[in-house]
Design a protein around this motif. Sequence first.
Motif, PDB file in Angstrom:
ATOM      1  N   GLY A  28       0.744  -1.004  -0.040  1.00 16.48           N
ATOM      2  CA  GLY A  28      -0.073  -0.101   0.041  1.00 16.48           C
ATOM      3  C   GLY A  28       0.889   1.416   0.073  1.00 16.48           C
ATOM      4  N   THR A  29       0.160   2.363  -0.261  1.00  9.77           N
ATOM      5  CA  THR A  29       0.865   3.879  -0.417  1.00  9.77           C
ATOM      6  C   THR A  29       1.345   4.075   1.080  1.00  9.77           C
ATOM      7  N   GLY A  30       0.578   3.937   2.070  1.00  6.90           N
ATOM      8  CA  GLY A  30       1.330   4.101   3.194  1.00  6.90           C
ATOM      9  C   GLY A  30       2.657   3.394   3.784  1.00  6.90           C
ATOM     10  N   HIS A  31       2.633   2.173   3.305  1.00  9.20           N
ATOM     11  CA  HIS A  31       3.313   1.174   3.556  1.00  9.20           C
ATOM     12  C   HIS A  31       4.886   1.797   2.735  1.00  9.20           C
ATOM     13  N   ALA A  32       4.552   2.226   1.468  1.00  8.81           N
ATOM     14  CA  ALA A  32       5.618   2.610   0.535  1.00  8.81           C
ATOM     15  C   ALA A  32       6.269   3.889   1.176  1.00  8.81           C
ATOM     16  N   VAL A  33       5.582   4.875   1.815  1.00 15.42           N
ATOM     17  CA  VAL A  33       6.290   5.996   2.164  1.00 15.42           C
ATOM     18  C   VAL A  33       6.903   5.736   3.460  1.00 15.42           C
ATOM     19  N   GLN A  34       6.440   4.522   4.316  1.00 15.42           N
ATOM     20  CA  GLN A  34       7.270   4.404   5.352  1.00 15.42           C
ATOM     21  C   GLN A  34       8.579   3.847   5.320  1.00 15.42           C
ATOM     22  N   GLN A  35       8.986   3.534   4.021  1.00 18.87           N
ATOM     23  CA  GLN A  35      10.228   3.233   3.641  1.00 18.87           C
ATOM     24  C   GLN A  35      11.048   4.106   3.576  1.00 18.87           C
ATOM     25  N   ALA A  36      10.525   5.230   3.299  1.00 16.39           N
ATOM     26  CA  ALA A  36      11.217   6.646   2.911  1.00 16.39           C
ATOM     27  C   ALA A  36      11.575   7.272   4.373  1.00 16.39           C
ATOM     28  N   VAL A  37      11.117   7.095   5.215  1.00 16.28           N
ATOM     29  CA  VAL A  37      11.179   7.670   6.610  1.00 16.28           C
ATOM     30  C   VAL A  37      12.612   7.917   7.276  1.00 16.28           C
ATOM     31  N   PRO A  38      13.492   6.705   7.181  1.00 17.29           N
ATOM     32  CA  PRO A  38      14.704   6.981   7.411  1.00 17.29           C
ATOM     33  C   PRO A  38      15.576   8.035   6.759  1.00 17.29           C
ATOM     34  N   GLN A  39      15.153   8.376   5.574  1.00 15.38           N
ATOM     35  CA  GLN A  39      15.883   9.431   4.782  1.00 15.38           C
ATOM     36  C   GLN A  39      15.472  10.726   4.806  1.00 15.38           C
ATOM     37  N   LEU A  40      14.237  10.655   5.611  1.00 15.59           N
ATOM     38  CA  LEU A  40      13.646  12.360   5.600  1.00 15.59           C
ATOM     39  C   LEU A  40      14.209  13.002   6.633  1.00 15.59           C
ATOM     40  N   HIS A  41      14.598  14.304   6.493  1.00 18.59           N
ATOM     41  CA  HIS A  41      14.963  15.354   7.687  1.00 18.59           C
ATOM     42  C   HIS A  41      13.885  15.372   8.767  1.00 18.59           C
ATOM     43  N   ASP A  42      14.238  15.645   9.977  1.00 13.57           N
ATOM     44  CA  ASP A  42      13.338  15.644  11.000  1.00 13.57           C
ATOM     45  C   ASP A  42      12.346  16.878  10.843  1.00 13.57           C
ATOM     46  N   GLU A  43      12.947  18.048  10.301  1.00 17.61           N
ATOM     47  CA  GLU A  43      12.313  19.274  10.191  1.00 17.61           C
ATOM     48  C   GLU A  43      12.150  19.625   8.608  1.00 17.61           C
ATOM     49  N   GLY A  44      11.053  20.554   8.421  1.00 16.76           N
ATOM     50  CA  GLY A  44      10.873  20.748   7.093  1.00 16.76           C
ATOM     51  C   GLY A  44       9.768  20.130   6.589  1.00 16.76           C
ATOM     52  N   THR A  45       9.531  20.169   5.205  1.00 23.65           N
ATOM     53  CA  THR A  45       8.265  19.752   4.537  1.00 23.65           C
ATOM     54  C   THR A  45       8.569  18.531   3.631  1.00 23.65           C
ATOM     55  N   THR A  46       7.820  17.531   3.339  1.00 21.79           N
ATOM     56  CA  THR A  46       7.909  16.411   2.523  1.00 21.79           C
ATOM     57  C   THR A  46       6.835  16.448   1.481  1.00 21.79           C
ATOM     58  N   LEU A  47       7.390  16.540   0.271  1.00 24.22           N
ATOM     59  CA  LEU A  47       6.531  16.620  -1.010  1.00 24.22           C
ATOM     60  C   LEU A  47       6.332  15.301  -1.585  1.00 24.22           C
ATOM     61  N   ILE A  48       5.076  14.726  -1.618  1.00 23.28           N
ATOM     62  CA  ILE A  48       4.952  13.334  -2.197  1.00 23.28           C
ATOM     63  C   ILE A  48       4.350  13.355  -3.474  1.00 23.28           C
ATOM     64  N   LEU A  49       5.049  12.774  -4.447  1.00 23.76           N
ATOM     65  CA  LEU A  49       4.521  13.074  -5.820  1.00 23.76           C
ATOM     66  C   LEU A  49       4.423  11.573  -6.368  1.00 23.76           C
ATOM     67  N   ASN A  50       3.576  11.240  -7.451  1.00 22.39           N
ATOM     68  CA  ASN A  50       3.492  10.009  -8.190  1.00 22.39           C
ATOM     69  C   ASN A  50       4.299   9.616  -9.239  1.00 22.39           C
ATOM     70  N   GLY A  51       5.049   8.856  -9.589  1.00 20.76           N
ATOM     71  CA  GLY A  51       6.130   8.248 -10.688  1.00 20.76           C
ATOM     72  C   GLY A  51       5.206   8.238 -12.009  1.00 20.76           C
ATOM     73  N   ASP A  52       3.867   7.887 -11.858  1.00 15.93           N
ATOM     74  CA  ASP A  52       3.165   7.681 -13.040  1.00 15.93           C
ATOM     75  C   ASP A  52       2.229   8.879 -13.377  1.00 15.93           C
ATOM     76  N   THR A  53       2.445  10.024 -12.973  1.00 14.09           N
ATOM     77  CA  THR A  53       1.794  11.139 -13.090  1.00 14.09           C
ATOM     78  C   THR A  53       2.724  12.145 -13.875  1.00 14.09           C
ATOM     79  N   PRO A  54       3.123  12.236 -15.078  1.00 12.08           N
ATOM     80  CA  PRO A  54       4.225  12.958 -15.596  1.00 12.08           C
ATOM     81  C   PRO A  54       4.117  14.315 -15.978  1.00 12.08           C
ATOM     82  N   LEU A  55       2.913  14.789 -15.913  1.00 13.53           N
ATOM     83  CA  LEU A  55       2.819  16.170 -16.386  1.00 13.53           C
ATOM     84  C   LEU A  55       2.541  17.220 -15.462  1.00 13.53           C
ATOM     85  N   ILE A  56       2.566  16.798 -14.078  1.00 12.73           N
ATOM     86  CA  ILE A  56       2.271  17.847 -13.172  1.00 12.73           C
ATOM     87  C   ILE A  56       3.696  18.924 -13.325  1.00 12.73           C
ATOM     88  N   GLU A  57       2.935  20.281 -13.363  1.00 17.18           N
ATOM     89  CA  GLU A  57       4.010  21.237 -13.479  1.00 17.18           C
ATOM     90  C   GLU A  57       4.478  21.786 -12.258  1.00 17.18           C
TER      91      GLU A  57
END
Length: 457
Positions: A78-107
Motif C-alpha cells: 500500500g501507499t502508506g507502507h511505501a512512504v514508511q520505507q522512505a522515513v529513515p531518509q527524511l529530515h526531521d524538520e521541514g516539508t515532505t512533498l509526495i509525488l506519483n511516478g506515473d503522473t508525468p505532466l504535473i507542473e
Amino acid sequence: MALDIVIMAAGKGTRMKSSLPKVLHKLAGRSLLQHVLGTAASLGATRIITITGHGAEQVEAAVQAPGLLFVRQMPQLGTGHAVQQAVPQLHDEGTTLILNGDTPLIEAATVRALVDACGGERFALLTITLADATGYGRIVRDGEQVRAIVEHKDATPEQREIREVNTGVMAVPTKRLKGWLARLDNKNAQGEYYLTDIIAMAVADGVPVVTAQPKSETEVLGVNSPMQLADLERRYQRARAEALMEAGVRLADPARFDVRGSLTCGSDVEIDVNCIFDGEVELGDGVRIGANCVVRNARLLAGAVIHPFTHIDGEAQGVSVGRGALVGPFARLRPGAQLGDEVHIGNFVEVKNSTLAKGAKANHLAYLGDATVGERVNYGAGSITANYDGANKHRTVIGDDVHVGSNCVLIAPVVIGAGATIGGGSTISKDAPAGQLTVSRAKQVSLEGWTRPVKKR
C-alpha cells in the motif's frame, strides 16, 4: 527549511500488460518517471527519494537526477507502507512533498504553490473535481474543512457521488508525517496501509488541512493502461503544438505533430504533417519542414528547406544545415553532417561525419562519409566515398569546384584537388591533381558475333 521529495514508483502496472515497469514507459520520448524527476529537480529539493519495488533494479538503472536516492518497498503493501520505507531518509524538520511516478505532466508551478500552502505547518493536498471520479479517493469535507479521504473501494454510495478527488500529491510537515505513518493500520477492504488515512489523523491532531488545484486535469492524470498513455501523449503534444502556433509557427495539422525533446523555432517556420522532433532541435527563421520528416539533435539555419521523408539524426555529435540549404526528399543526414549555406542534398543521399561547403551539391543516390567537400562541388549520382577499410575510417578531401561524375568510388584516404574532374565510373585510390581530368576504368570492348545464351527446352 528542508524540502524532501518522495516519488512513488513501486507499482507493477498490471493493466499496462507489459514486462516493462510502468514508470519506465515513455511519453514524449522520456519515461514517465523521468518527467516527474525533472519537475522535482527544478524545485531545489534538499533530497529526492524514489520508492521502487516492481522491477526495482531496472528502474534504478534507468533514471538519474541530482541527489537522487532510492529506497525499496518489498513487498508492496500500500501507499502508506511505501512512504514508511522512505522515513529513515527524511529530515526531521521541514516539508515532505509526495509525488506519483506515473503522473508525468504535473507542473513545477503547481507543486510550488502546494509547498507554499503547506508552509511547513499545514497539511496541503492537491485535489481536482472530475466529471467521472471512478477509482479515485474522494475528498470528504465538513463544510469547507477537509475531514478525510475515502478510497473508492471503501466508499459508501453517497461518498461515491463526491466529485472532488485526491490526486495523490501532498505536502506535509515532515515531523508530523513521521508520527502519522507510525500509527497506520491495514483495516480496510484491501488489507493495505493507505497513505490517505493520515488525513483523519491530521484532523484529529488539529492540523489544518488545506487544498490547492492544478490549472488543468492533464497535470494530474496518471497512466495505468496503454490507452491512458496514448491519451496523455496526445494531450502533451497538443499543448506543445498550441504553444508553438501562439509563437507564430505554422503547423499544417497540430494533431499530427510530435516533439520528444526541445524544439526552438524562429519566425515564419512552417512544419507539415507527421513530423517528429527529438532531442535538441533548433529551426531558424523561415525554415520549412516537409511532411513525414524526422529531425533529431540538429540545427537548421534560416531559409533551409527539408523536403518530405527526410531523416536527420545527429545523435551526440549533432547535425547542422546552413542557410538556404535544400535537403531531400528521402535524404539521410547522420551524426557529424555539417552542410554549409545553399548546399543541396537530394533524394537517397546519405551524409555522415562530413562537411560540405557553400553551394556543394549531391543531388541523387550518393554517399558521403568522413569527407571534407569544398565550395560548388558537384557530386554525381551513384558516387560514394569508401571510407572504411574494415578496421579504420579514413577521410576524403574534395577541393573547391570539383566535378565528380556518376558511379564513382573514392577510396579514402584520398585528396581530389580543386577544379578537378573525375570521369564517370572511375575508382579513385590515389590523389587526383587539381584542374585535371582523372579517369580510372577498364577499357571498353565490343565482341562481334557474340550471342546471348538461350534456355534449354
